[in-house]
Design an enzyme around this catalytic site. Structure first.
Site: not given
Length: 488
Positions: A352-354, A356, A455
């Site tokens: 998730e986010c970081g 990714f 993502g």
């Protein structure tokens, strides 16, 4: 590091059946809710109470600070990320063994997703049947404060406005006029008068407060200073009385059973590594607990450290601040190659986010491109303005180890990084179509490579109910505990 948890204990019976609780709300972001919440949690905890902090909305940083202040893990309550019926269940489950709850709201008290105020702090207070204390920034304001308090009290039916704390007051004369006006024109008691602070003990930056891991100061001392200020400026006994005035909460019978996923019938537990270090630490505690309850053993590992990892059958990389550790992450070549190798081997990996950003080819920060794990043929670049901010509504457009085609996903995003395509037309496989929010590229999110998903979308396991069992099942398949299907 190999701090391995082998099991999850069953939920305790609900504690104090009345569950004393109070919601702290403001007129907008920056009104002083967090300062009061932190100081109040620490002051009440120092008095001997077991305080459980809650944060309304999708927030990792404030929640972490609330947990540090109360010396108890904070819990997020978000009516977008999970069905409304689950909110009082989660609240009651987290209150087991605690004396009092402090719920910090977000944004303005009535601000929500639309003009009706859907998902607002006021709505959450009604769902929890919790009294509200308003934090009012009184900078250059006197009698007008009474009009604002009266308007808040009368604006929506069902709101129990039980008190007001005036913030950023300028002196005794200012405080006297404020108190007199509010008491003269409203029935809302004044519970405190916070002074202007010459310096915020916990400084802010682009994503909110700095994390405790990045501050070069004594975190406990900073929280104690806030507690001293709140204790000397607020009537703590009156605040406790407000919390204890809350009625019995709306908790259905059998709530702990209904809250968590059913454990998978597995002959042994697969082991899922969760990256938890100064680079990646944005996790809802319930996400990790849901994986455990679904049948996984959790091993906490680091992408910053060179310490060896145990044998893993799945890997979870949450959000965080990889950009501020980019040089160390880039230099840790063995771990970057290890993660890429696990992905290539078909291990289920969820980022998730970081997380990714770490799985991309490069991370560009302050003019320098740092090599990352290179699972995906894209890079990320830190920008000066948010590239995605707010709630996400998405649909899975293909089967993955974590979601099934057609599944609706409620999530959120908050990122200053942008996904940059490497080359004119890289071969990218997106698993999510974003209907609300930004995602990665052209209304899409959730890059897939083999059994790796990454993502910008953050999810909550109690709202995205099948995510944890699906993840555990995929890890069990990878471990050979159960047979792996030919698809996904």
């Amino acid at each position: 590091m190999q701090n391995v948890s082998n099991s999850v204990q069953p939920s305790k019976p609900f504690g104090n059946p009345r569950m004393p609780r109070v919601v702290l709300a403001g007129l907008s972001g920056g009104s002083g809710k967090t300062i009061l919440s932190l100081g109040l949690c620490r002051a009440l905890a120092r008095s001997g109470l077991a305080v459980r902090p809650f944060k309304k909305g999708p927030d990792y940083i404030d929640a972490k600070w609330l947990g540090l202040a109360a010396r108890a893990t904070a819990c997020n309550l978000d009516p977008h990320l999970m069905p409304p019926a689950l909110l009082p269940m989660l609240f009651a489950d987290r209150m087991a063994g605690f004396d009092l709850a402090v719920v910090e709201g977000n944004r303005g008290i009535f601000d929500g997703r639309d003009v009706q105020g859907t998902l607002s702090t006021a709505e959450l207070s009604r769902q929890l049947k919790a009294p509200v204390i308003l934090v009012l920034d009184c900078t250059k304001m006197t009698r007008t404060a009474a009009a604002i308090v009266a308007g808040i009290a009368a604006f929506e039916p069902g709101l129990q406005l039980a008190g007001v704390v005036c913030n950023r007051t300028a002196g005794e004369r200012h405080r006297s006029i404020l108190r007199g006006a509010i008491e003269e024109y409203t029935d809302v008691p004044v519970l405190g008068m916070l002074p202007k602070l010459s310096e915020n003990p916990i400084p802010e930056r682009h994503m909110g407060l700095w994390s405790d891991q990045e501050l070069a100061k004594d975190v406990d001392a900073a929280l104690d200073r806030l507690a001293d200020m709140v204790a000397s400026s607020c009537d703590l006994q009156a605040v406790r009385a407000v919390a204890e005035s809350a009625p019995l909460p709306p908790v259905p019978e059998g709530a702990p059973v209904m809250l968590w996923p059913e454990p998978l019938p597995l002959p042994r537990k697969p082991r899922i590594g969760v990256v938890q270090d100064a680079a990646l630490w944005f996790y809802y505690p319930e996400n990790i607990e849901a994986l455990e309850r679904a049948g996984a053993e959790i091993a906490r590992v680091s992408i910053l450290s060179s310490e060896p990892w145990p044998e893993l059958h799945g890997l979870y990389l949450g959000g965080g601040f990889p950009e501020t550790h980019a040089e160390t992450l880039a230099a840790n070549v063995d771990v970057r190659e290890r993660v890429r190798g696990l992905s290539e081997a078909g291990m289920p990996v969820y980022a998730e986010c970081g997380g990714f950003m770490y799985l991309a080819r490069h991370l560009e920060y302050q003019g320098q491109a740092w090599p990352m794990a290179g699972v995906f043929p894209v890079s990320t670049r830190l920008c000066s303005r948010p590239q995605g901010l707010g709630y996400i509504e998405a649909e899975a457009v293909r089967d993955t180890p974590f979601f099934r085609a057609g599944e609706r996903i409620a999530g959120h995003e908050f990122h200053y990084s942008a996904c940059c395509l490497d080359g004119p037309s890289p071969n990218l496989d997106f698993a999510l179509r974003v209907e609300r929010g930004s995602g990665m590229h052209a209304g899409q999110d959730g890059l897939m490579h083999k059994r790796t998903f990454a993502g910008y979308t953050h999810i909550h396991a109690l709202g995205t109910r099948d995510w944890a069992p699906n993840f555990v099942r995929a890890a069990a398949e990878y471990a050979g505990i159960i047979r792996q299907p030919e698809s996904v």
